[in-house]
Design an enzyme around this catalytic site. Structure first.
Site, PDB file in Angstrom:
ATOM      1  CD  GLU A  91      -2.796  -0.810   2.511  1.00 15.11           C
ATOM      2  OE1 GLU A  91      -3.012   0.309   3.005  1.00 15.11           O
ATOM      3  OE2 GLU A  91      -3.212  -1.867   2.995  1.00 15.11           O
ATOM      4  CB  CYS A 329      -0.999   1.607   7.312  1.00 15.82           C
ATOM      5  SG  CYS A 329      -0.269   3.037   6.615  1.00 15.82           S
TER       6      CYS A 329
END
Ligand code: SF4
Length: 341
Positions: A91, A329
């Protein structure tokens, strides 16, 4: 299988040139094409002969990878998902703020550190990213030419992957690489003392340390590594380090309602940070599944900020970005893993 060139150091590129029977200076030319000139294929390397380019293409590939997926927030923040090695997802966040464009890169897939408030920690550890995989998150987002800042604050603990993180920083800041100023780059850590010292020695980029509580026992519950590397040790090392005038150290502090947001925390924070020229970034907690932790409201956050500022430590509240795309996250890649699993 073709070997990827992107993410190789100058030394490695020189060796590749020599192996191919090219002069060593072709290694520097390769580095310039791959990094600063940002070409997308060997054909663009016009100062290399056709034969040299064909030889390169027979054994190597550039190794850039477009994102697999992107989600865009109403505030312009974007979250990119890259494919790592099979079954692993990386990510990356892009955060525009007026003139600034920041990319937040991941350094690992998942994480070993198991912090209580963190979705990536809940994924467990799946692997380290190579320097090329870290840099690809910077180079392969469409906004890369507008980026002004790079922060290593995505998935993973950067100092637990020190070798590849240092290599990526070398490529970002070297004249033969992307030639970026180290003042535009920040690496965040929960404070792994020996790795932090090596990092301070071998790079010039800014340091951000996740503190989250000035009390040992309380911090240990949030960040288990506190037991191995107590923050007192981390702070002692920072206190004795010469950061010079340009290099910055900051402390990250996620506020949890009723847990680490009291006047006693303000007093203790100002006590333990005495003698360190630093700033504190207060971060709003975005709830993750299965947690009782909550964020205080805006007024309580502002009050906490004002109290620390009154103690003489510059403290700001980091703007919350990308809430509608679940910018916490680990959420995006966890979803992808579940879909594929
Ligand atoms: S907060 Fe950072 S170090 Fe802690 S589990 Fe999450 S990614 Fe790892």
């Amino acid at each position: 299988m073709l070997v990827k060139l992107f993410g190789k150091s100058l030394e490695e590129l020189k060796n590749i040139a020599l192996e191919l029977g090219l002069p060593a200076y072709a290694g520097k030319q390769l580095a310039e094409w791959i990094y600063r000139k940002g070409i997308a294929g060997f054909d663009g390397m016009t100062n290399l002969s056709k034969k040299a380019r064909a030889l390169l293409a027979s054994r190597y590939e550039l190794g850039l990878h477009e994102p697999l997926d992107v989600q865009e927030s109403a505030d312009g923040t974007k979250k990119y998902l890259f494919q790592g090695t099979p079954g692993k997802f990386i990510e990356t966040a892009y955060i525009p703020e007026g003139e600034r464009g920041t990319v937040c890169v991941s350094s690992q897939v998942g994480c070993k550190m198991g912090c209580l408030f963190c979705m990536t920690g809940k994924q467990g550890f799946q692997g380290n990213l190579s320097a090329g995989e870290i840099l690809n998150q910077y180079r392969s987002i469409p906004e890369w030419k507008q980026l002004t800042n790079i922060v290593y604050m995505g998935m993973g603990e950067p100092l637990d992957n020190l070798h590849e993180v240092l290599k990526s920083l070398e490529i970002l800041t070297s004249p033969w690489g992307f030639a970026l100023s180290p003042r535009r780059i920040t690496v965040s850590t929960i404070g792994i003392t020996p790795a932090m010292l090596e990092f301070l020695n071998k790079s010039e980029v800014h340091l951000a340390v996740s503190l989250h509580s000035p009390f040992e026992e309380e911090r240990r519950k949030l960040i288990p590594v506190q037991q191995v590397y107590p923050f007192r040790e981390v702070l002692d090392e920072i206190r004795s380090w010469d950061f010079g005038r340009q290099r910055r150290v900051s402390f990250e502090y996620i506020l949890f309602k009723g847990y680490n947001d009291t006047p006693a925390h303000v007093n203790e924070l100002s006590r333990i940070l005495q003698g360190i020229r630093c700033r504190i970034n207060l971060i709003r907690f975005h709830p993750i599944p299965d947690t009782l932790l909550e964020s205080p409201d805006e007024a309580a956050m502002q009050q906490f900020r004002d109290r620390i500022n009154a103690k003489g430590i510059t403290t700001t509240i980091r703007a919350s970005r990308g809430q509608d795309i679940q910018a916490a996250c680990g959420l995006l890649s966890t979803k992808k893993l579940l879909q594929n699993g």
